[in-house]
Design an enzyme around this catalytic site. Structure first.
Site, mmCIF file in Angstrom:
data_model
loop_
_atom_site.group_PDB
_atom_site.id
_atom_site.type_symbol
_atom_site.label_atom_id
_atom_site.label_comp_id
_atom_site.label_asym_id
_atom_site.label_seq_id
_atom_site.Cartn_x
_atom_site.Cartn_y
_atom_site.Cartn_z
ATOM 1 N N HIS A 41 32.647 -17.447 -34.847
ATOM 2 C CA HIS A 41 33.547 -17.255 -33.707
ATOM 3 C C HIS A 41 35.008 -17.432 -34.124
ATOM 4 O O HIS A 41 35.891 -16.687 -33.680
ATOM 5 C CB HIS A 41 33.240 -18.264 -32.598
ATOM 6 C CG HIS A 41 31.918 -18.060 -31.924
ATOM 7 N ND1 HIS A 41 31.519 -16.856 -31.394
ATOM 8 C CD2 HIS A 41 30.896 -18.927 -31.674
ATOM 9 C CE1 HIS A 41 30.322 -16.980 -30.848
ATOM 10 N NE2 HIS A 41 29.916 -18.227 -31.010
ATOM 11 N N HIS A 89 27.922 -20.982 -37.649
ATOM 12 C CA HIS A 89 27.912 -20.275 -36.363
ATOM 13 C C HIS A 89 29.301 -20.305 -35.730
ATOM 14 O O HIS A 89 29.815 -19.265 -35.281
ATOM 15 C CB HIS A 89 26.893 -20.927 -35.429
ATOM 16 C CG HIS A 89 26.911 -20.391 -34.027
ATOM 17 N ND1 HIS A 89 26.006 -19.452 -33.574
ATOM 18 C CD2 HIS A 89 27.736 -20.654 -32.973
ATOM 19 C CE1 HIS A 89 26.268 -19.159 -32.309
ATOM 20 N NE2 HIS A 89 27.317 -19.880 -31.918
ATOM 21 N N GLU A 90 29.897 -21.492 -35.717
ATOM 22 C CA GLU A 90 31.215 -21.612 -35.105
ATOM 23 C C GLU A 90 32.285 -20.886 -35.926
ATOM 24 O O GLU A 90 33.255 -20.367 -35.362
ATOM 25 C CB GLU A 90 31.579 -23.086 -34.920
ATOM 26 C CG GLU A 90 30.630 -23.860 -34.008
ATOM 27 C CD GLU A 90 30.474 -23.234 -32.629
ATOM 28 O OE1 GLU A 90 31.413 -22.535 -32.178
ATOM 29 O OE2 GLU A 90 29.421 -23.424 -32.004
#
Length: 441
Positions: free
Chosen positions: A25, A21-22
């Site tokens: 980003h 998920h990170e």
């Protein structure tokens, strides 16, 4: 040992999901030139870290989330904010909270590199950075469901009986039979687990849907039932009874009434449930499954306040626990049971499918929950970027000057409230998972 192995698998799955998920980003942020100072999985004390270029990568003690620190999340204060510290009361506190956020952000910006701040990105690039994390979770969920469906299979009900009830219980009750409970028609008629139903009421059946339809069509009259048992065909007589049971829609979901309670109806009841069989599905079946899980997760999130009230009532002994919502402790317990529980027809393939499905469902929940348009969730930043784009478009249409980036720092007081609510929700679910846990059996 099997229980803790299952817990370990789900912990690793959660950590990997958070890390990806990170990365969702991190990659677009670096691609668009934003200065990223930190990439960490977990919160609290740092267990390990290393610095590559201008970014420190690491793992922290509590695997309850992660973060990518991008400089310049909030734009500089405008002239009208200069006197924020002079205001008093709630308004003054709100202004000071926003100003503190701006000040902290400004300290991270290297002089001469203001163009590398997040707030300086164009709206499409802001959306790309903030959508990256949730979309990564959606991709993980879709890939895992594709693996499950095409290589392991989807559990499909068959015309082989998995269980036969001994009695008829009122709708919504789950307990042992007592002497006062009426005997179930299936038990009275002599049906047994592992019987393969060949025909019901003179109608040949080849699957569970055929069995269900034949029972409904036959009503409450006696029905001749032919089953295959130990390689031989046996003919029995079963007389269904009317019983009040929950109504479900075409997707198998309970139908709720205006009061939010599950609606019930009188139906012919026999007291049998099917055994399942894993059947591999084509890749074309994946989108429908992903959509069903997505829409189901959205319904859970939309009704979350109501469900949390119900969980509170269950802790007070006034209601049954809602099986649709659980915290991390409950997820860990559930994973442990998947790995260790001893059930007939529940082998390695079924356990693997359920474990992967649990991880996939968690990723879908992360996707949907993060899309809520409130800070500090990704959806809050996405909503801010969309508002910024709309404001700039309107200004252009009317020939006005570019209003500049949206000052999302003004939402910091609301952000604090959201964080407090999320902590409270986590604590409530943790208590419920310990005192009134959801179990596999």
């Amino acid at each position: 040992m099997e229980f803790w192995f299952g817990v370990g698998v789900i912990v690793v799955g959660i950590i990997v999901s958070i890390a990806l998920h990170e990365i969702g980003h991190l990659v677009p942020a670096k691609l668009f030139g934003v200065r990223v100072t930190d990439y960490f999985v977990g919160f609290g004390k740092t267990l390990w870290s290393t610095k590559r270029g201008e970014t420190e990568y690491g793992v922290k003690m509590l695997p309850l989330g992660g973060f990518v620190r991008m400089v310049g999340m909030f734009p500089p204060a405008r002239a009208e904010s200069a006197h924020a510290s002079e205001r008093t009361g709630v308004r003054g506190w709100m202004d000071r909270a926003a100003q503190d956020a701006r000040t902290f952000t400004a300290q991270e910006v290297v002089p001469g590199q203001e163009h590398r701040s997040f707030y300086a990105l164009t709206v499409p690039r802001k959306l790309g950075v903030m959508f990256g994390g949730p979309v990564m979770n959606l991709i993980i969920a879709a890939v895992l469901f594709a693996i499950i469906l095409t290589t392991i299979g989807q559990l499909m009900p068959t015309n082989r009986l998995g269980s036969v009830s001994e009695c008829v219980l009122p709708a919504g009750e789950s307990r042992e039979c007592t002497d006062t409970d009426p005997a179930a028609p299936a038990h009275q008629g002599g049906l047994e687990p592992d019987d393969v139903i060949v025909s019901w009421g003179g109608t040949a059946v080849s699957g569970w849907e055929d069995v269900s339809e034949a029972i409904v069509q036959g009503g409450t009259g006696p029905a001749a039932v032919v089953v295959e048992r130990a390689g031989e065909e046996v003919t029995l007589t079963v007389t269904p009874a009317l019983a009040e049971r929950p109504m479900v829609d075409d997707g198998g979901r309970p139908v709720l009434g205006p009061d939010g309670q599950v609606r019930t109806t009188q139906v012919p009841f026999v007291g049998i449930s099917p055994a399942g069989e894993l059947v591999r599905q084509p890749i074309t079946a994946v989108p429908e499954v992903v959509w069903n899980v997505f829409s189901g997760t959205v319904r859970v999130v939309v009704t979350l306040p109501q469900r949390l009230v119900g969980i509170t009532q269950s802790l007070l002994g006034n209601a049954e626990r809602d099986p649709g919502v659980m915290g991390l402790i409950g997820v860990g317990r559930f994973a442990g049971e998947i790995a260790s529980v001893e059930l007939s027809d529940y082998g390695p393939a079924e356990r693997t499918a359920d474990m992967l499905s649990l991880i996939a469902s968690l990723n879908m929940a992360l996707f949907v929950f993060n899309m809520i348009p409130l800070l500090p969730l990704d959806g809050g930043h996405i909503a801010g970027a969309l508002f910024e784009g709309a404001r700039r478009r309107v200004a252009g249409l009317f020939g006005r000057a570019d209003p500049g980036p949206v000052d999302t720092a003004r939402l910091m007081p609301l952000t604090y409230v959201v964080v407090i609510v999320m902590i409270g929700m986590s604590l409530l679910l943790a208590v419920a998972d310990i005192i009134d846990p959801i179990t596999l059996t």
